[in-house]
Design a protein around this motif. Sequence first.
Motif, PDB file in Angstrom:
ATOM      1  N   SER A 178       0.764  -1.269   0.083  1.00 37.38           N
ATOM      2  CA  SER A 178      -0.148  -0.151   0.039  1.00 37.38           C
ATOM      3  C   SER A 178       0.807   1.278   0.297  1.00 37.38           C
ATOM      4  O   SER A 178       0.544   2.165  -0.719  1.00 37.38           O
ATOM      5  CB  SER A 178      -0.970  -0.045   1.169  1.00 37.38           C
ATOM      6  N   ASN A 179       1.932   1.272   0.630  1.00 37.37           N
ATOM      7  CA  ASN A 179       2.609   2.677   1.081  1.00 37.37           C
ATOM      8  C   ASN A 179       3.997   2.635   0.333  1.00 37.37           C
ATOM      9  O   ASN A 179       5.114   3.064   0.722  1.00 37.37           O
ATOM     10  CB  ASN A 179       2.599   2.580   2.712  1.00 37.37           C
ATOM     11  N   ARG A 180       4.029   1.425  -0.646  1.00 36.04           N
ATOM     12  CA  ARG A 180       5.117   1.515  -1.363  1.00 36.04           C
ATOM     13  C   ARG A 180       5.088   1.399  -2.746  1.00 36.04           C
ATOM     14  O   ARG A 180       5.653   0.419  -3.435  1.00 36.04           O
ATOM     15  CB  ARG A 180       6.193   0.051  -0.672  1.00 36.04           C
ATOM     16  N   GLY A 181       4.304   2.357  -3.413  1.00 38.57           N
ATOM     17  CA  GLY A 181       4.010   2.119  -4.680  1.00 38.57           C
ATOM     18  C   GLY A 181       4.845   3.014  -5.628  1.00 38.57           C
ATOM     19  O   GLY A 181       6.334   2.913  -5.475  1.00 38.57           O
ATOM     20  N   LEU A 182       4.463   3.748  -6.768  1.00 36.77           N
ATOM     21  CA  LEU A 182       5.291   3.995  -7.731  1.00 36.77           C
ATOM     22  C   LEU A 182       5.855   5.396  -7.215  1.00 36.77           C
ATOM     23  O   LEU A 182       5.701   6.631  -7.683  1.00 36.77           O
ATOM     24  CB  LEU A 182       4.354   4.523  -8.927  1.00 36.77           C
ATOM     25  N   GLU A 183       7.075   5.007  -6.767  1.00 34.28           N
ATOM     26  CA  GLU A 183       7.917   6.394  -6.222  1.00 34.28           C
ATOM     27  C   GLU A 183       8.680   6.933  -7.288  1.00 34.28           C
ATOM     28  O   GLU A 183       9.108   8.080  -7.129  1.00 34.28           O
ATOM     29  CB  GLU A 183       8.948   5.776  -5.275  1.00 34.28           C
ATOM     30  N   ALA A 184       9.073   6.313  -8.397  1.00 35.78           N
ATOM     31  CA  ALA A 184       9.690   6.933  -9.521  1.00 35.78           C
ATOM     32  C   ALA A 184       9.095   6.677 -10.780  1.00 35.78           C
ATOM     33  O   ALA A 184       9.203   5.581 -11.262  1.00 35.78           O
ATOM     34  CB  ALA A 184      11.429   6.484  -9.224  1.00 35.78           C
ATOM     35  N   MET A 185       9.191   7.578 -11.650  1.00 38.10           N
ATOM     36  CA  MET A 185       8.721   7.481 -12.994  1.00 38.10           C
ATOM     37  C   MET A 185       9.314   8.898 -13.820  1.00 38.10           C
ATOM     38  O   MET A 185       9.506   9.737 -13.270  1.00 38.10           O
ATOM     39  CB  MET A 185       7.219   7.940 -12.756  1.00 38.10           C
ATOM     40  N   ALA A 186       9.921   8.308 -14.850  1.00 39.12           N
ATOM     41  CA  ALA A 186      10.461   9.221 -15.806  1.00 39.12           C
ATOM     42  C   ALA A 186      10.190   8.826 -17.305  1.00 39.12           C
ATOM     43  O   ALA A 186      10.234   7.505 -17.574  1.00 39.12           O
ATOM     44  CB  ALA A 186      12.050   9.164 -15.654  1.00 39.12           C
TER      45      ALA A 186
END
Length: 326
Positions: A178-186
Amino acid sequence: MLQRIAIGGPLLIAALLIGGYIYSHDPFARDGTELLKVPLSENDPSLDRVGDLLYLGGLDIPRMGQNIGGLSGLRWDAQTQQLIAITDDARWVVIKTSEEKNRIHTIEAIETLPMLGLDGEPLAGKEAGDSESVTAAADLGWVVGFERNHRLLAYREPGAEAIGVEIDLIDEFGSIESNRGLEAMAMSIRTQLLCVERVPLPDRPNCLVSFDGDELVALNASPPAGIRDRGAVPTDADILSDGTALVLFRSYSPAQGNTAAIVAYRPDGTHREIATFLPPLTLDNFEGLAVREEADQTYLYIVSDDNFSASQRTLLMKFELDAVSE
Protein backbone atom coordinates in the motif's frame (compact mmCIF):
# COMPACT_ATOMS: atom_id res chain seq x y z
CA MET A 1 26.88 26.84 9.49
CA LEU A 2 23.39 27.73 8.22
CA GLN A 3 22.99 31.11 6.57
CA ARG A 4 19.75 33.04 6.84
CA ILE A 5 18.39 34.62 3.70
CA ALA A 6 15.08 36.33 3.14
CA ILE A 7 12.86 35.65 0.16
CA GLY A 8 12.32 38.83 -1.76
CA GLY A 9 9.43 40.49 -3.47
CA PRO A 10 5.65 40.51 -2.96
CA LEU A 11 5.53 37.01 -1.48
CA LEU A 12 7.44 38.08 1.64
CA ILE A 13 5.44 41.28 1.99
CA ALA A 14 2.15 39.39 1.70
CA ALA A 15 3.27 36.80 4.20
CA LEU A 16 4.22 39.47 6.73
CA LEU A 17 0.96 41.35 6.25
CA ILE A 18 -1.06 38.18 6.71
CA GLY A 19 1.00 36.69 9.46
CA GLY A 20 1.81 39.73 11.56
CA TYR A 21 4.28 37.87 13.76
CA ILE A 22 7.95 37.90 14.73
CA TYR A 23 9.78 34.82 13.44
CA SER A 24 12.31 33.32 15.84
CA HIS A 25 14.47 30.78 14.06
CA ASP A 26 14.90 27.24 15.28
CA PRO A 27 16.91 24.79 13.09
CA PHE A 28 13.82 22.60 12.68
CA ALA A 29 11.13 25.27 12.76
CA ARG A 30 8.94 24.98 9.69
CA ASP A 31 6.84 28.12 9.92
CA GLY A 32 7.63 31.47 8.37
CA THR A 33 9.29 32.59 5.16
CA GLU A 34 12.94 32.67 6.15
CA LEU A 35 15.09 30.56 3.84
CA LEU A 36 18.36 29.09 5.07
CA LYS A 37 21.36 28.36 2.88
CA VAL A 38 22.82 24.93 3.65
CA PRO A 39 26.36 23.66 2.93
CA LEU A 40 27.08 20.27 1.42
CA SER A 41 28.67 19.38 4.76
CA GLU A 42 28.20 21.29 7.98
CA ASN A 43 31.43 19.71 9.25
CA ASP A 44 33.34 21.14 6.28
CA PRO A 45 31.53 24.14 4.73
CA SER A 46 34.23 24.39 2.04
CA LEU A 47 33.37 20.95 0.63
CA ASP A 48 31.83 21.31 -2.83
CA ARG A 49 32.03 17.82 -4.38
CA VAL A 50 30.42 14.44 -3.83
CA GLY A 51 31.15 11.72 -6.38
CA ASP A 52 30.70 13.14 -9.87
CA LEU A 53 28.69 16.12 -8.62
CA LEU A 54 29.76 19.73 -8.01
CA TYR A 55 27.62 21.38 -5.34
CA LEU A 56 25.92 24.60 -6.44
CA GLY A 57 24.11 25.48 -3.25
CA GLY A 58 21.00 24.52 -1.38
CA LEU A 59 18.15 25.89 0.68
CA ASP A 60 16.21 24.80 3.73
CA ILE A 61 12.64 25.80 2.82
CA PRO A 62 10.11 26.55 5.58
CA ARG A 63 6.32 26.45 5.25
CA MET A 64 6.27 29.77 3.34
CA GLY A 65 2.73 30.47 4.52
CA GLN A 66 1.48 27.72 2.19
CA ASN A 67 2.22 24.60 4.26
CA ILE A 68 5.12 23.69 1.98
CA GLY A 69 6.19 20.16 2.82
CA GLY A 70 5.83 16.53 1.81
CA LEU A 71 7.61 17.06 -1.54
CA SER A 72 7.80 13.63 -3.16
CA GLY A 73 8.58 14.24 -6.83
CA LEU A 74 10.42 16.93 -8.80
CA ARG A 75 10.90 18.04 -12.40
CA TRP A 76 12.51 20.93 -14.25
CA ASP A 77 10.12 22.62 -16.70
CA ALA A 78 12.37 24.03 -19.44
CA GLN A 79 9.48 25.96 -20.98
CA THR A 80 8.70 28.01 -17.87
CA GLN A 81 12.17 27.76 -16.31
CA GLN A 82 10.62 26.54 -13.06
CA LEU A 83 10.71 23.47 -10.85
CA ILE A 84 7.50 21.47 -10.66
CA ALA A 85 7.08 19.43 -7.49
CA ILE A 86 4.26 17.34 -6.08
CA THR A 87 3.40 16.63 -2.47
CA ASP A 88 2.19 13.42 -0.89
CA ASP A 89 -1.06 15.14 0.04
CA ALA A 90 -2.06 15.82 -3.60
CA ARG A 91 -0.79 19.32 -4.28
CA TRP A 92 1.43 20.92 -6.89
CA VAL A 93 4.29 23.16 -5.80
CA VAL A 94 5.73 25.46 -8.47
CA ILE A 95 9.14 26.91 -7.54
CA LYS A 96 10.95 29.74 -9.30
CA THR A 97 14.54 29.83 -8.09
CA SER A 98 16.79 32.87 -8.25
CA GLU A 99 20.30 31.82 -9.26
CA GLU A 100 23.60 33.64 -9.63
CA LYS A 101 26.42 32.10 -11.69
CA ASN A 102 24.35 28.90 -11.82
CA ARG A 103 24.24 28.70 -8.01
CA ILE A 104 20.97 28.72 -6.07
CA HIS A 105 20.69 32.09 -4.35
CA THR A 106 17.09 32.24 -3.14
CA ILE A 107 13.52 31.51 -4.22
CA GLU A 108 11.89 34.17 -6.34
CA ALA A 109 8.39 32.72 -6.07
CA ILE A 110 6.65 29.61 -4.79
CA GLU A 111 3.02 28.60 -5.30
CA THR A 112 0.87 25.64 -4.33
CA LEU A 113 -2.10 24.37 -6.33
CA PRO A 114 -4.58 21.60 -5.51
CA MET A 115 -4.30 18.37 -7.47
CA LEU A 116 -7.65 17.52 -9.03
CA GLY A 117 -9.30 14.18 -9.71
CA LEU A 118 -11.21 12.95 -12.74
CA ASP A 119 -14.31 14.74 -11.41
CA GLY A 120 -12.52 18.09 -11.29
CA GLU A 121 -12.58 18.18 -7.49
CA PRO A 122 -9.44 18.30 -5.30
CA LEU A 123 -8.17 14.87 -4.32
CA ALA A 124 -8.57 14.32 -0.58
CA GLY A 125 -7.28 11.75 1.87
CA LYS A 126 -4.31 9.40 1.66
CA GLU A 127 -6.14 6.65 -0.23
CA ALA A 128 -6.96 8.93 -3.17
CA GLY A 129 -4.31 11.62 -2.88
CA ASP A 130 -0.95 10.03 -2.01
CA SER A 131 0.90 11.40 -5.05
CA GLU A 132 4.52 10.23 -5.12
CA SER A 133 6.02 10.61 -8.62
CA VAL A 134 5.74 13.02 -11.54
CA THR A 135 7.09 13.20 -15.07
CA ALA A 136 6.41 14.99 -18.35
CA ALA A 137 5.04 13.07 -21.34
CA ALA A 138 4.81 14.69 -24.76
CA ASP A 139 1.28 13.46 -25.48
CA LEU A 140 -0.20 13.75 -21.99
CA GLY A 141 1.42 16.69 -20.22
CA TRP A 142 2.32 15.97 -16.60
CA VAL A 143 1.82 12.37 -15.44
CA VAL A 144 1.50 11.68 -11.71
CA GLY A 145 1.89 8.32 -9.98
CA PHE A 146 -0.05 7.51 -6.82
CA GLU A 147 0.33 4.83 -4.17
CA ARG A 148 -2.25 3.19 -1.88
CA ASN A 149 -4.73 3.48 -4.76
CA HIS A 150 -2.02 2.58 -7.28
CA ARG A 151 -2.71 4.45 -10.51
CA LEU A 152 -1.58 7.16 -12.93
CA LEU A 153 -3.32 10.43 -13.74
CA ALA A 154 -2.29 13.00 -16.36
CA TYR A 155 -2.61 16.79 -16.31
CA ARG A 156 -2.22 19.26 -19.16
CA GLU A 157 -0.74 21.68 -16.62
CA PRO A 158 -0.47 21.91 -12.84
CA GLY A 159 -3.90 22.64 -11.40
CA ALA A 160 -5.81 21.28 -14.42
CA GLU A 161 -8.44 18.54 -14.25
CA ALA A 162 -7.11 14.99 -14.34
CA ILE A 163 -7.07 12.69 -17.37
CA GLY A 164 -7.11 8.92 -16.87
CA VAL A 165 -4.07 6.89 -17.96
CA GLU A 166 -4.73 3.29 -18.98
CA ILE A 167 -1.77 1.57 -17.36
CA ASP A 168 -2.52 -1.03 -14.71
CA LEU A 169 0.39 -0.86 -12.28
CA ILE A 170 -0.63 -4.10 -10.56
CA ASP A 171 -0.52 -5.90 -13.90
CA GLU A 172 2.93 -4.46 -14.55
CA PHE A 173 4.52 -5.07 -11.13
CA GLY A 174 2.37 -7.72 -9.52
CA SER A 175 1.45 -7.09 -5.89
CA ILE A 176 2.45 -3.67 -4.56
CA GLU A 177 2.41 -2.77 -0.88
CA SER A 178 0.00 0.00 0.00
CA ASN A 179 2.64 2.53 1.04
CA ARG A 180 5.42 1.40 -1.33
CA GLY A 181 4.01 2.29 -4.70
CA LEU A 182 5.25 4.13 -7.80
CA GLU A 183 7.90 6.37 -6.24
CA ALA A 184 9.97 6.96 -9.38
CA MET A 185 8.74 7.60 -12.91
CA ALA A 186 10.54 9.17 -15.86
CA MET A 187 9.61 9.41 -19.54
CA SER A 188 11.42 10.81 -22.55
CA ILE A 189 11.42 10.20 -26.29
CA ARG A 190 14.11 7.53 -25.81
CA THR A 191 13.55 6.08 -22.34
CA GLN A 192 10.70 5.18 -20.01
CA LEU A 193 11.29 4.08 -16.40
CA LEU A 194 8.90 3.08 -13.62
CA CYS A 195 10.07 2.10 -10.12
CA VAL A 196 8.22 1.05 -6.99
CA GLU A 197 9.60 1.59 -3.52
CA ARG A 198 11.11 -1.80 -2.72
CA VAL A 199 14.33 -3.74 -2.67
CA PRO A 200 14.57 -5.96 -5.80
CA LEU A 201 14.45 -9.74 -5.65
CA PRO A 202 15.33 -12.13 -8.51
CA ASP A 203 11.66 -12.82 -9.23
CA ARG A 204 10.33 -9.43 -8.14
CA PRO A 205 12.01 -6.43 -9.83
CA ASN A 206 11.55 -2.95 -8.44
CA CYS A 207 11.78 -1.18 -11.82
CA LEU A 208 10.61 -1.53 -15.40
CA VAL A 209 12.53 0.18 -18.20
CA SER A 210 12.29 0.70 -21.94
CA PHE A 211 15.18 2.08 -23.99
CA ASP A 212 14.81 3.36 -27.58
CA GLY A 213 11.15 2.39 -27.90
CA ASP A 214 11.54 -1.22 -26.82
CA GLU A 215 8.97 -2.89 -24.58
CA LEU A 216 9.19 -2.49 -20.84
CA VAL A 217 11.49 -5.06 -19.26
CA ALA A 218 12.45 -5.81 -15.67
CA LEU A 219 15.29 -3.83 -14.11
CA ASN A 220 16.61 -4.70 -10.68
CA ALA A 221 17.79 -1.24 -9.68
CA SER A 222 20.16 -1.51 -6.76
CA PRO A 223 21.99 1.25 -4.88
CA PRO A 224 25.74 1.32 -4.21
CA ALA A 225 27.08 -1.10 -1.63
CA GLY A 226 27.55 1.66 0.92
CA ILE A 227 23.80 2.03 1.40
CA ARG A 228 22.50 -1.25 0.00
CA ASP A 229 22.70 -2.98 3.36
CA ARG A 230 20.60 -0.15 4.82
CA GLY A 231 17.66 -1.09 2.61
CA ALA A 232 17.86 1.88 0.22
CA VAL A 233 15.04 2.00 -2.35
CA PRO A 234 14.23 4.13 -5.44
CA THR A 235 12.44 7.39 -4.67
CA ASP A 236 12.69 9.30 -7.97
CA ALA A 237 14.29 9.21 -11.42
CA ASP A 238 14.86 11.40 -14.46
CA ILE A 239 16.29 10.99 -17.96
CA LEU A 240 19.29 12.60 -19.66
CA SER A 241 18.98 13.57 -23.34
CA ASP A 242 21.12 10.57 -24.38
CA GLY A 243 18.54 8.21 -22.84
CA THR A 244 20.45 7.47 -19.64
CA ALA A 245 18.16 7.05 -16.64
CA LEU A 246 19.26 8.52 -13.32
CA VAL A 247 17.73 6.86 -10.27
CA LEU A 248 17.67 8.45 -6.82
CA PHE A 249 17.83 6.04 -3.87
CA ARG A 250 17.39 6.77 -0.19
CA SER A 251 17.32 4.89 3.09
CA TYR A 252 16.40 5.80 6.64
CA SER A 253 16.67 4.14 10.01
CA PRO A 254 16.36 5.72 13.48
CA ALA A 255 19.79 4.37 14.39
CA GLN A 256 21.68 5.33 11.20
CA GLY A 257 19.67 8.27 9.91
CA ASN A 258 19.37 9.12 6.21
CA THR A 259 21.51 8.14 3.23
CA ALA A 260 21.04 8.72 -0.50
CA ALA A 261 22.63 7.86 -3.84
CA ILE A 262 22.22 8.55 -7.55
CA VAL A 263 22.96 5.79 -10.08
CA ALA A 264 22.98 6.10 -13.88
CA TYR A 265 21.50 3.28 -16.01
CA ARG A 266 22.55 3.52 -19.64
CA PRO A 267 20.77 2.17 -22.74
CA ASP A 268 23.71 -0.21 -23.36
CA GLY A 269 22.86 -2.06 -20.14
CA THR A 270 25.70 -0.68 -18.03
CA HIS A 271 25.27 1.36 -14.87
CA ARG A 272 27.44 3.75 -12.91
CA GLU A 273 27.39 5.27 -9.45
CA ILE A 274 27.13 9.05 -9.73
CA ALA A 275 27.25 9.93 -6.04
CA THR A 276 26.57 8.45 -2.62
CA PHE A 277 25.48 10.72 0.23
CA LEU A 278 26.51 9.57 3.69
CA PRO A 279 26.94 11.45 6.98
CA PRO A 280 28.40 13.95 7.69
CA LEU A 281 27.02 15.35 4.42
CA THR A 282 23.83 17.38 4.67
CA LEU A 283 21.05 14.81 4.42
CA ASP A 284 17.35 14.36 4.80
CA ASN A 285 14.60 12.22 3.27
CA PHE A 286 15.45 12.83 -0.42
CA GLU A 287 12.51 11.88 -2.66
CA GLY A 288 12.77 14.20 -5.66
CA LEU A 289 15.28 14.40 -8.54
CA ALA A 290 15.18 16.71 -11.56
CA VAL A 291 17.52 17.00 -14.55
CA ARG A 292 18.17 20.39 -16.18
CA GLU A 293 20.24 20.34 -19.37
CA GLU A 294 21.49 23.55 -20.95
CA ALA A 295 24.04 23.63 -23.79
CA ASP A 296 26.90 21.40 -22.63
CA GLN A 297 26.03 21.57 -18.92
CA THR A 298 23.85 19.19 -16.92
CA TYR A 299 22.42 20.20 -13.57
CA LEU A 300 20.61 18.05 -11.02
CA TYR A 301 18.21 19.23 -8.33
CA ILE A 302 17.22 17.05 -5.39
CA VAL A 303 14.54 17.76 -2.82
CA SER A 304 13.60 16.11 0.46
CA ASP A 305 10.20 15.12 1.84
CA ASP A 306 9.86 16.36 5.42
CA ASN A 307 6.70 14.29 6.01
CA PHE A 308 5.28 17.44 7.63
CA SER A 309 7.42 16.60 10.65
CA ALA A 310 9.22 19.06 12.90
CA SER A 311 12.24 16.73 12.96
CA GLN A 312 12.76 16.80 9.17
CA ARG A 313 13.45 19.50 6.61
CA THR A 314 12.52 20.43 3.06
CA LEU A 315 15.94 20.73 1.44
CA LEU A 316 16.37 21.84 -2.18
CA MET A 317 19.93 21.29 -3.45
CA LYS A 318 21.55 21.85 -6.85
CA PHE A 319 24.55 20.11 -8.45
CA GLU A 320 26.40 20.10 -11.74
CA LEU A 321 27.09 16.66 -13.23
CA ASP A 322 30.59 16.06 -14.57
CA ALA A 323 30.54 15.60 -18.34
CA VAL A 324 32.73 12.49 -18.04
CA SER A 325 29.98 10.70 -16.08
CA GLU A 326 27.13 11.41 -18.47
